[in-house]
Write an enzyme that holds these catalytic residues in place. Sequence first.
Site, PDB file in Angstrom:
ATOM      1  N   GLU A 142     -14.082  -2.600  -1.886  1.00 18.85           N
ATOM      2  CA  GLU A 142     -14.321  -2.821  -0.458  1.00 18.85           C
ATOM      3  C   GLU A 142     -15.682  -2.313  -0.015  1.00 18.85           C
ATOM      4  OE1 GLU A 142     -12.394  -1.995   3.975  1.00 18.85           O
ATOM      5  OE2 GLU A 142     -11.261  -1.464   2.171  1.00 18.85           O
ATOM      6  N   ASP A 190       0.825  -1.211   0.000  1.00 20.12           N
ATOM      7  CA  ASP A 190       0.000   0.000   0.000  1.00 20.12           C
ATOM      8  C   ASP A 190       0.859   1.261   0.000  1.00 20.12           C
ATOM      9  OD1 ASP A 190      -2.578  -0.917  -0.095  1.00 20.12           O
ATOM     10  OD2 ASP A 190      -2.980  -0.730   2.040  1.00 20.12           O
TER      11      ASP A 190
END
Length: 275
Positions: A187, A88
């Site tokens: 998500e 990330d």
Amino acid sequence: MSASAQIKRITVPELAARKGKEPVSMLTAYTVSVARQLDPHVDCLLVGDSLGMVLYGLDSTLAVTLDMMIAHGAAVVRGSSRACVVVDLPWASYQESPQQAFRNAARVLAETGCAAVKLEGGREMAETIEFLVRRGVPVMGHIGLTPQAVNALGGYKARGRSDAEQEKILDDARAVAEAGAFSVVIEGVVEPLARKITESVPIVTIGIGASAACDGQVLVSDDMFGLFSGFTPKFVKRYAEIGQTMAEAARAYAEDVRARRFPAAEHTFAERKPA
């Protein structure tokens, strides 16, 4: 040649080619020891900025730094040999400009040895994604419930419940795909939207709280192993209760120490007798 030397890492093109085929399995990892356990079994290891909450006890991912991500990313690469490793980009390390994103993504790739970076955002990040991809940085996108935007979103709520929100998230997915991302995490969205996105974009979709309609799935390992003692999201399936096992082991150890049962003779170095 040893068996380990023959193992080849799963590559970004190989993951990208899984669209509509065997689902991609991905789990988070932040340390060498966990990476070693997960590596033989999953296709991709994600060094997520969730480490801020899971490892450091932070309230959100916003305080995670680039140096933290690089340190843990390098550890996961060292602890694995098969899975594709994605790291990330943390909050404020890529939003300022495509140039800032490239500098920091280049650091992550060079200093960790990972295969790709992941960043959050839809259409507003399309220019940055294209800038990175054209310069040789593989990018995994992340849309829907984006934790780095928790303040703007008003919390960790499921997304896509209204028609307007569904259209925006679908547009985000298309923009990320058109910009050149090889995959996108979806998500916390409702199932019909996840299915529509997966059918609408040519890249692999990875769901987390987005149903089995996606091309793959990811979970935070500490959640599914029962290690994280905080709130457990609805979409998490606990496959083990390792946290409870660790607590029981610690209790047994402490009791043995207090009772002088540990260390026993077999754990003790004996005096060497003269010849």
